[in-house]
Design a protein around this motif. Structure first.
Motif, PDB file in Angstrom:
ATOM      1  N   ASN A  40       0.815  -1.218   0.000  1.00  0.00           N
ATOM      2  CA  ASN A  40       0.000   0.000   0.000  1.00  0.00           C
ATOM      3  C   ASN A  40       0.843   1.260   0.000  1.00  0.00           C
ATOM      4  O   ASN A  40       0.430   2.278  -0.538  1.00  0.00           O
ATOM      5  N   ASP A 126       2.406 -11.773   7.086  1.00  0.00           N
ATOM      6  CA  ASP A 126       1.306 -10.875   6.744  1.00  0.00           C
ATOM      7  C   ASP A 126       0.267 -11.561   5.857  1.00  0.00           C
ATOM      8  O   ASP A 126      -0.937 -11.376   6.020  1.00  0.00           O
ATOM      9  N   GLN A 127       0.733 -12.393   4.909  1.00  0.00           N
ATOM     10  CA  GLN A 127      -0.198 -13.105   4.029  1.00  0.00           C
ATOM     11  C   GLN A 127      -1.047 -14.079   4.841  1.00  0.00           C
ATOM     12  O   GLN A 127      -2.249 -14.172   4.648  1.00  0.00           O
ATOM     13  N   TRP A 128      -0.437 -14.806   5.772  1.00  0.00           N
ATOM     14  CA  TRP A 128      -1.164 -15.763   6.591  1.00  0.00           C
ATOM     15  C   TRP A 128      -2.167 -15.050   7.490  1.00  0.00           C
ATOM     16  O   TRP A 128      -3.308 -15.481   7.631  1.00  0.00           O
ATOM     17  N   ASN A 129      -1.776 -13.939   8.102  1.00  0.00           N
ATOM     18  CA  ASN A 129      -2.702 -13.166   8.937  1.00  0.00           C
ATOM     19  C   ASN A 129      -3.889 -12.672   8.118  1.00  0.00           C
ATOM     20  O   ASN A 129      -5.033 -12.728   8.564  1.00  0.00           O
ATOM     21  N   TRP A 130      -3.639 -12.200   6.900  1.00  0.00           N
ATOM     22  CA  TRP A 130      -4.731 -11.727   6.039  1.00  0.00           C
ATOM     23  C   TRP A 130      -5.658 -12.891   5.669  1.00  0.00           C
ATOM     24  O   TRP A 130      -6.878 -12.771   5.728  1.00  0.00           O
ATOM     25  N   ALA A 131      -5.068 -14.033   5.292  1.00  0.00           N
ATOM     26  CA  ALA A 131      -5.871 -15.194   4.887  1.00  0.00           C
ATOM     27  C   ALA A 131      -6.749 -15.697   6.033  1.00  0.00           C
ATOM     28  O   ALA A 131      -7.893 -16.094   5.813  1.00  0.00           O
ATOM     29  N   LYS A 132      -6.234 -15.684   7.267  1.00  0.00           N
ATOM     30  CA  LYS A 132      -7.033 -16.112   8.420  1.00  0.00           C
ATOM     31  C   LYS A 132      -8.230 -15.176   8.632  1.00  0.00           C
ATOM     32  O   LYS A 132      -9.318 -15.628   8.977  1.00  0.00           O
ATOM     33  N   LYS A 133      -8.038 -13.891   8.413  1.00  0.00           N
ATOM     34  CA  LYS A 133      -9.107 -12.905   8.619  1.00  0.00           C
ATOM     35  C   LYS A 133     -10.071 -12.848   7.437  1.00  0.00           C
ATOM     36  O   LYS A 133     -11.178 -12.337   7.564  1.00  0.00           O
ATOM     37  N   ASN A 134      -9.645 -13.352   6.274  1.00  0.00           N
ATOM     38  CA  ASN A 134     -10.441 -13.275   5.045  1.00  0.00           C
ATOM     39  C   ASN A 134     -10.476 -14.637   4.359  1.00  0.00           C
ATOM     40  O   ASN A 134      -9.951 -14.790   3.256  1.00  0.00           O
ATOM     41  N   TYR A 138     -11.294 -11.561  -1.099  1.00  0.00           N
ATOM     42  CA  TYR A 138     -11.817 -10.197  -1.135  1.00  0.00           C
ATOM     43  C   TYR A 138     -13.340 -10.130  -1.153  1.00  0.00           C
ATOM     44  O   TYR A 138     -13.923  -9.139  -0.753  1.00  0.00           O
TER      45      TYR A 138
END
Length: 146
Positions: A40, A126-134, A138
């Protein structure tokens, strides 16, 4: 397609961002550059370049750490992030496969003043944290997962 569109419409200013996405392992484990996604914090650099260079046309930049990462290093980083072992099956190199693949990030550094701040372990975490939350990506829910 974007290059063709910009060529047909010269008033458009277009920046293409490239990063390496590994698709297979080799016996040596080499895959090339860190496949970290587009961060970002890159947007201000892109906007500055587009607005400061009216005749930019269509230009491409390679993104990454500038350091090669092997498939086995990638697996190890994901294992740390997931806190579990990932099964790996080593296969022989296919005819035509490259021994190593690298992309220079110097152009992004020189022209945009941008460098990756983090390495492969932070990217995997960071990818794993995002995947767990989502878990459905998208789209946000199981009904829209297609």
């Amino acid at each position: 397609m974007l290059r063709d569109y910009q060529h047909a419409n010269p008033e458009w200013r277009t920046i293409l961002l490239r990063y390496f996405n590994p698709i297979g392992a080799h016996e040596s484990g080499d895959i090339g550059e860190d496949p970290k996604g587009v961060p970002n914090n890159l947007l201000p650099y892109i906007q500055q370049k587009l607005f400061a260079t009216p005749d930019i046309g269509c230009v491409a930049y390679n993104l990454g750490t500038g350091r090669g990462t092997t498939v086995l290093e990638m697996v190890s980083a994901f294992e740390k992030a997931y806190v579990q072992k990932i099964p790996v099956k080593m296969c022989p190199r296919r005819p035509g496969d490259s021994e190593q693949v690298y992309a220079s990030t110097a152009k992004a550094e020189e022209e945009l003043g941008w460098r990756a701040k983090y390495g492969i372990e932070e990217m995997c975490r960071d990818q794993w944290n995002w995947a767990k939350k989502n878990p459905y990506g998208y789209c946000g829910n199981a009904e829209n997962k297609d």
